[in-house]
Design an enzyme around this catalytic site. Structure first.
Site, PDB file in Angstrom:
ATOM      1  N   SER A   6     142.314  47.503  57.192  1.00  0.00           N
ATOM      2  CA  SER A   6     141.726  47.168  55.897  1.00  0.00           C
ATOM      3  C   SER A   6     142.640  46.179  55.194  1.00  0.00           C
ATOM      4  CB  SER A   6     141.569  48.419  55.041  1.00  0.00           C
ATOM      5  OG  SER A   6     141.271  48.020  53.709  1.00  0.00           O
ATOM      6  N   HIS A  30     138.345  45.177  58.198  1.00  0.00           N
ATOM      7  CA  HIS A  30     137.633  45.862  57.114  1.00  0.00           C
ATOM      8  C   HIS A  30     137.956  45.151  55.799  1.00  0.00           C
ATOM      9  CE1 HIS A  30     135.602  49.387  55.413  1.00  0.00           C
ATOM     10  NE2 HIS A  30     136.524  49.385  54.462  1.00  0.00           N
ATOM     11  N   ASP A  32     137.348  45.152  51.834  1.00  0.00           N
ATOM     12  CA  ASP A  32     136.926  45.984  50.703  1.00  0.00           C
ATOM     13  C   ASP A  32     136.600  45.117  49.492  1.00  0.00           C
ATOM     14  OD1 ASP A  32     137.094  48.706  51.659  1.00  0.00           O
ATOM     15  OD2 ASP A  32     139.255  48.374  51.823  1.00  0.00           O
ATOM     16  N   MET A  34     135.244  45.035  45.756  1.00  0.00           N
ATOM     17  CA  MET A  34     135.077  45.906  44.584  1.00  0.00           C
ATOM     18  C   MET A  34     134.829  45.050  43.355  1.00  0.00           C
ATOM     19  SD  MET A  34     138.204  48.563  45.198  1.00  0.00           S
ATOM     20  CE  MET A  34     138.717  49.090  46.840  1.00  0.00           C
ATOM     21  N   HIS A  63     132.770  46.106  53.149  1.00  0.00           N
ATOM     22  CA  HIS A  63     132.458  47.381  52.487  1.00  0.00           C
ATOM     23  C   HIS A  63     132.236  47.065  51.012  1.00  0.00           C
ATOM     24  CE1 HIS A  63     134.192  51.628  51.346  1.00  0.00           C
ATOM     25  NE2 HIS A  63     132.920  51.499  51.023  1.00  0.00           N
ATOM     26  N   MET A  65     131.682  47.887  47.459  1.00  0.00           N
ATOM     27  CA  MET A  65     131.795  48.897  46.396  1.00  0.00           C
ATOM     28  C   MET A  65     131.470  48.174  45.099  1.00  0.00           C
ATOM     29  SD  MET A  65     135.211  50.600  48.008  1.00  0.00           S
ATOM     30  CE  MET A  65     135.537  49.115  48.944  1.00  0.00           C
ATOM     31  N   MET A 133     133.563  58.163  53.838  1.00  0.00           N
ATOM     32  CA  MET A 133     134.750  57.972  52.984  1.00  0.00           C
ATOM     33  C   MET A 133     135.614  59.232  53.031  1.00  0.00           C
ATOM     34  SD  MET A 133     134.756  54.917  51.936  1.00  0.00           S
ATOM     35  CE  MET A 133     136.338  55.174  51.097  1.00  0.00           C
ATOM     36  N   GLY A 138     137.920  52.950  45.707  1.00  0.00           N
ATOM     37  CA  GLY A 138     138.577  52.298  44.579  1.00  0.00           C
ATOM     38  C   GLY A 138     139.983  51.800  44.875  1.00  0.00           C
ATOM     39  N   PHE A 139     140.725  52.590  45.635  1.00  0.00           N
ATOM     40  CA  PHE A 139     142.126  52.230  45.844  1.00  0.00           C
ATOM     41  C   PHE A 139     142.598  52.613  47.238  1.00  0.00           C
ATOM     42  CE2 PHE A 139     141.376  52.880  41.378  1.00  0.00           C
ATOM     43  CZ  PHE A 139     141.932  51.740  40.818  1.00  0.00           C
ATOM     44  N   GLY A 140     143.488  51.797  47.765  1.00  0.00           N
ATOM     45  CA  GLY A 140     144.155  52.156  49.007  1.00  0.00           C
ATOM     46  C   GLY A 140     145.301  53.112  48.710  1.00  0.00           C
ATOM     47  N   GLY A 141     145.849  53.686  49.768  1.00  0.00           N
ATOM     48  CA  GLY A 141     147.053  54.490  49.622  1.00  0.00           C
ATOM     49  C   GLY A 141     146.841  55.898  49.101  1.00  0.00           C
ATOM     50  N   ASP A 171     137.154  56.009  56.591  1.00  0.00           N
ATOM     51  CA  ASP A 171     137.888  55.078  55.724  1.00  0.00           C
ATOM     52  C   ASP A 171     138.614  55.835  54.620  1.00  0.00           C
ATOM     53  OD1 ASP A 171     138.710  52.892  54.229  1.00  0.00           O
ATOM     54  OD2 ASP A 171     136.694  52.339  53.559  1.00  0.00           O
ATOM     55  N   GLY A 172     139.949  55.746  54.662  1.00  0.00           N
ATOM     56  CA  GLY A 172     140.744  56.311  53.578  1.00  0.00           C
ATOM     57  C   GLY A 172     141.800  57.283  54.058  1.00  0.00           C
ATOM     58  N   GLY A 173     143.056  56.914  53.874  1.00  0.00           N
ATOM     59  CA  GLY A 173     144.150  57.823  54.190  1.00  0.00           C
ATOM     60  C   GLY A 173     144.422  58.020  55.664  1.00  0.00           C
ATOM     61  N   GLY A 193     144.391  50.977  56.004  1.00  0.00           N
ATOM     62  CA  GLY A 193     144.983  49.907  55.192  1.00  0.00           C
ATOM     63  C   GLY A 193     146.487  50.046  55.131  1.00  0.00           C
TER      64      GLY A 193
HETATM   65  C1  DX5 Z   1     139.074  52.420  49.425  1.00  0.00           C
HETATM   66  C2  DX5 Z   1     138.792  51.464  50.546  1.00  0.00           C
HETATM   67  C3  DX5 Z   1     139.600  51.657  51.771  1.00  0.00           C
HETATM   68  C4  DX5 Z   1     141.069  51.476  51.617  1.00  0.00           C
HETATM   69  C5  DX5 Z   1     141.748  52.349  52.584  1.00  0.00           C
HETATM   70  O1  DX5 Z   1     138.095  52.235  48.433  1.00  0.00           O
HETATM   71  O2  DX5 Z   1     137.426  51.562  50.912  1.00  0.00           O
HETATM   72  O3  DX5 Z   1     139.129  50.803  52.812  1.00  0.00           O
HETATM   73  O4  DX5 Z   1     141.512  50.171  51.866  1.00  0.00           O
HETATM   74  O5  DX5 Z   1     143.109  52.240  52.376  1.00  0.00           O
HETATM   75  P1  DX5 Z   1     144.113  53.284  52.982  1.00  0.00           P
HETATM   76  O6  DX5 Z   1     144.004  53.205  54.459  1.00  0.00           O
HETATM   77  O7  DX5 Z   1     145.411  52.809  52.454  1.00  0.00           O
HETATM   78  O8  DX5 Z   1     143.719  54.629  52.463  1.00  0.00           O
HETATM   79 ZN    ZN Z   2     136.703  50.433  52.666  1.00  0.00          ZN
END
Ligand code: DX5
Ligand code: ZN
Length: 216
Positions: A6, A30, A32, A34, A63, A65, A133, A138-141, A171-173, A193
């Site tokens: 991502s 990927h 993202d 937003m 993706h 959002m 999801m 909304g946010f990575g990490g 997707d996520g974490g 990501g």
């Molecule tokens: C969150 C995104 C994810 C995000 C994942 O809204 O859709 O794609 O980048 O990031 P990580 O892998 O850091 O959780």
């Molecule tokens: Zn995503």
């Protein structure tokens, strides 16, 4: 097993260089997008996809959002997006699916951690990709939410039972140390990501994540 870095966790000021670092391992990229309305964060859109397209042949997995994806789909297609994924939380997605397909892109449907699998189940025959999801958008990490694995298992069973050509993406974490949980539950594509771009060696991290599915 496929891995989709991502780019949300990449350095946007040197995006092409960061993509190049993972290009030999990545199966998709990927992206993202937003809009500051659907989620309280603002990222990138078709102009950046268009720039990326000049630097990579990888599948650009967008993706969305955003509150109103319909107004952006043609711009994503023109920019060179390969697939667009929209959220079921916006309401009946069928007209948008038709539009995504008519524009020559692959159709994805996503759902938030608290949205039940039953909300997306009626659309499985209309999509190419189901994006589960494993954090709130909304946010990575953010930390991985293990409860969503139950929905992955339900999706895997429904897709296999009907022999549908739908890939399951999570997707996520996702990190090197938990990717196997998603693989065991039945995903086909692992998005990561910070697990990739936050690592000292992003290609090695992507390779290790992908290897979670070795032999499956
Ligand atoms: C969150 C995104 C994810 C995000 C994942 O809204 O859709 O794609 O980048 O990031 P990580 O892998 O850091 O959780
Ligand atoms: Zn995503």
């Amino acid at each position: 097993m496929k891995v989709a870095p991502s780019i949300l966790a990449a350095d946007f000021a040197i995006l092409a260089a960061d993509v190049e670092r993972v290009a030999s391992v990545a199966d998709l990229l990927h992206v993202d997008c937003m809009d500051g309305h659907y989620v309280p964060n603002l990222t990138i859109g078709p102009p950046v996809v268009k720039s990326l397209r000049k630097h990579t042949d990888l599948f650009l997995d967008c993706h969305l959002m955003v509150d109103n994806p319909g107004v952006l789909l043609a711009a994503f297609a023109d920019a060179g997006a390969d697939g667009c994924t929209i959220h079921i939380e916006l309401g009946d997605p069928r007209l948008l699916f038709d539009e995504i397909r008519a524009l020559g892109m692959r159709v994805g449907l996503s759902f938030e951690p608290e949205t039940p699998f039953q909300a997306v189940e009626p659309y499985l025959a209309d999509i190419d990709l189901l994006l589960v999801m494993s954090v709130h958008t909304g946010f990575g990490g953010q930390p991985f939410i293990p409860e969503v694995l139950e929905k992955v298992r339900a999706a895997r069973a429904a897709i296999d039972e009907r022999a549908l050509p739908v890939e399951i993406e999570i997707d996520g974490g996702i990190k090197v140390d938990n990717a196997h949980l998603a693989v065991d539950a039945g995903v086909d594509i692992l998005v990561s990501g910070t697990g990739i771009f936050g690592a000292d060696d992003p290609a090695a991290a992507a390779r290790a994540i992908k290897a979670s599915g070795a032999g499956r």
